[in-house]
Motif scaffolding. Sequence first.
Motif, short mmCIF file in Angstrom:
data_model
loop_
_atom_site.label_atom_id
_atom_site.label_comp_id
_atom_site.label_asym_id
_atom_site.label_seq_id
_atom_site.Cartn_x
_atom_site.Cartn_y
_atom_site.Cartn_z
N LEU A 5 -30.90 0.44 -29.33
CA LEU A 5 -31.40 -0.37 -28.22
C LEU A 5 -30.65 -0.04 -26.92
O LEU A 5 -31.09 -0.40 -25.84
CB LEU A 5 -31.26 -1.86 -28.53
N PHE A 50 -31.90 -11.38 -34.24
CA PHE A 50 -31.25 -11.71 -32.96
C PHE A 50 -30.80 -13.17 -32.90
O PHE A 50 -31.28 -14.02 -33.64
CB PHE A 50 -32.23 -11.47 -31.81
N SER A 86 -31.54 -15.25 -30.59
CA SER A 86 -32.61 -16.14 -30.11
C SER A 86 -33.88 -16.01 -30.95
O SER A 86 -34.97 -16.27 -30.45
CB SER A 86 -32.90 -15.87 -28.65
N ASN A 94 -36.45 -14.66 -31.51
CA ASN A 94 -37.46 -13.74 -30.97
C ASN A 94 -38.69 -13.63 -31.86
O ASN A 94 -39.25 -12.56 -32.03
CB ASN A 94 -36.88 -12.34 -30.74
N LEU A 95 -39.11 -14.74 -32.44
CA LEU A 95 -40.40 -14.75 -33.13
C LEU A 95 -41.50 -14.64 -32.09
O LEU A 95 -41.27 -14.95 -30.91
CB LEU A 95 -40.57 -16.03 -33.95
N PHE A 96 -42.68 -14.20 -32.52
CA PHE A 96 -43.81 -14.10 -31.59
C PHE A 96 -44.50 -15.46 -31.55
O PHE A 96 -45.09 -15.88 -32.54
CB PHE A 96 -44.77 -13.00 -32.04
N ARG A 122 -38.91 -11.72 -41.65
CA ARG A 122 -39.74 -10.73 -40.96
C ARG A 122 -39.09 -9.35 -41.03
O ARG A 122 -39.76 -8.34 -41.26
CB ARG A 122 -39.91 -11.15 -39.50
N ARG A 154 -38.07 -10.29 -22.14
CA ARG A 154 -37.69 -8.94 -22.56
C ARG A 154 -37.40 -8.89 -24.06
O ARG A 154 -37.62 -7.88 -24.73
CB ARG A 154 -36.44 -8.52 -21.78
N THR A 155 -36.93 -10.02 -24.59
CA THR A 155 -36.58 -10.05 -26.02
C THR A 155 -37.80 -9.85 -26.91
O THR A 155 -37.67 -9.43 -28.05
CB THR A 155 -35.90 -11.38 -26.36
N GLN A 156 -39.00 -10.18 -26.39
CA GLN A 156 -40.21 -9.95 -27.17
C GLN A 156 -40.46 -8.46 -27.33
O GLN A 156 -40.93 -8.00 -28.37
CB GLN A 156 -41.41 -10.63 -26.51
N GLU A 165 -38.01 -6.24 -27.33
CA GLU A 165 -36.95 -5.76 -28.22
C GLU A 165 -37.28 -6.06 -29.67
O GLU A 165 -37.14 -5.21 -30.55
CB GLU A 165 -35.61 -6.41 -27.85
N ALA A 166 -37.73 -7.31 -29.92
CA ALA A 166 -38.01 -7.70 -31.30
C ALA A 166 -39.13 -6.84 -31.88
O ALA A 166 -39.04 -6.35 -33.01
CB ALA A 166 -38.40 -9.17 -31.36
N SER A 167 -40.20 -6.61 -31.09
CA SER A 167 -41.31 -5.82 -31.62
C SER A 167 -40.91 -4.35 -31.74
O SER A 167 -41.36 -3.65 -32.64
CB SER A 167 -42.55 -5.99 -30.74
#
Lengths: 260, 215
Positions: free
Chosen positions: A69, A103, A105, A107-109, A169, B113-115, B117-119
Motif C-alpha cells: 500500500l 484495518f 476502521s 472499511n466494510l462496504f 471477508r 480513501r479507505t474504501q 484501500e479495502a477493495s
Amino acid sequence: MSRAEAVLPAEGQPIDQVPIVRVTGLEKSFGPLKVLDGVSFAVQPGQMVAVVGRSGSGKSTMLRCLNGLEDIQGGTIEICGHQVGRPGSWNKAQLRSDVGMVFQSYNLFPHLTVERNITLALTLVQKKPKADARRIALAVLEQVGLAEKAQAYPEQLSGGQQQRVAIARSLALSPQVMLFDEVTSALDPELTVEVLKVMEDLSRGGMTMILVTHEMGFARRVAHSVIFMHRGRVWESGPTAELFARPQTIEFQQFVGSVL
Amino acid sequence: MTQFNSFHLLYLVDAAKWTILLSLIAFAGGAVLGMALALSRLSQWRALRWLAIGYIQIVQGTPLLILLFLAYFGLGILGAKLEPVVAAGLALTLYTGAFLGEIWRGCIQSVPRTQWEASDCLGLDRLQQYVWVILPQATRIAIPPTVGFMVQVVKNTSLASIIGFIELARAGQIVNNSTFQPFLVFVCVGAIYFALCYPLSVTSRYLERKLHVAR
C-alpha cells in the motif's frame, strides 16, 4: 539491539524453516520524514507476530509496506514469495490472493450486505460461481460467529461485529498471511474481547499473522513473538515470553512499564 | 391584435414539449460527457487529467449564450449548418457535461480513501473498484446536487430561443407579439417553467433527506 535482526523462531519449531515473510533493511520516507529506517525481521509460517511500540514508531506504515500500500525507498520485502514494494517487480493481483489485511476502521462496504461484502472478491477476483462464494461466505461468517448476520448491512452491526465481518471477508480469500492494523483500537473494551477471540482462534488454526496492536496483554498471552519498534527501527524482538521476561533495552522496559 | 386565449395557452404548453426535449438531450448527453470528464479528472494519466481540467475550465468560464452562438452561427460559417434543435442540444450538452463532470468528481472523491484501500486489498482492479464499490456510494452522494443542477438546465434551455429555436420562452415571445399582453403571457410562461422545475426541486429535497438518514 542485541536481538533486533534475529530471525524469529516460533516456539517448538526448528529455526531453519524457511520464513514466509522476510524484510531486510526496509526504508520508507514521507517527504523529508524518514518513517522506517532499516527494518529487518522474518516470520515463520504459522506464527503470530505482534508489532508493538509507541505512536509514530512506524508500526502501521511498516505493515502497509508489507501489503504494497506504500512504495518503499530502500530494502527488500519478500512475502509469500512476492517481492513487494518496488514498482514493476511484483504482481499485485497475485500478492492480493496470498495476503489478507484488516484495518482499524473495518472499511466494510456500507452499500452491500455482509454476505455480499464477503462474496464480492470471491466472484469478481477468484471467479467463483455465486453458489460457491455464498457457501464460503457462510462458512467464514460461522467461523467468526456471525452466520445469522449474513443479510444485515454493516451499519446495523456493532463495531466488534463489523470488525469480525472484515476479518471474515479477508479470510474468505484463503490468504497465507494476514495483516492486522490496530484492529481493536476503535472498539470499546467489551467489543475488543470478541475480536481478539476470533484472532486467537485463527492463530490456533495455524494462520500466519502479523498484527500491529496496542493490546499488550493479548500480545503477551497469544503472540509467538514480539517486535518492538522505536524510531522507525526494530529496536528489540524475540519470542514473547523471553522478551517480556528479560527486556534488553531501556526503551522497551519503559514502554512495557507504561502500558502494562 | 388578438386577446390571450386558450389557443395561446395550448401553444405554450405545446412549446414546453420542446423545452422538455432539449432538457432531456442536454441531460443525456451531459451525463455521458460528465461521467467521462469526472473519470478523466481522476485518471492516473496526467495528460487525460489536464485535458479534462482544461475543458471544464474553458466551458465553465464561457457563457452558455456564447456556446449557443458558436454551435449555431459559428459552426454554420465553418460549413456545418446545424438545425437549431441540434445546435442547441450540442451547446447544452457541452455546458451540462462540464458542470456535471465537476459535481460528480467531487462526489467520487468524497467516498473515503479507505474504501479504495479495502477493495484494493481484496484484489479488485480499478474498474471493479469503480463499478462495485466507489460509484454505488458516489451515486448516493451525487443525486441531490445532480437533480439540483437539472433545474438549472431546464431553465437555461430558454436561452435557445436566441438562435430561433421555438421552445417555451420563444413561444412566449411569439404569443406576446400577437397579443401584446406581456404580463399575462410571461406569467403563464413562468408558471409552466415552475411546473417543470418544482417537481425536480421537491424530488431533490426528498432524496437529500432520504439519503441523509439511510445507508
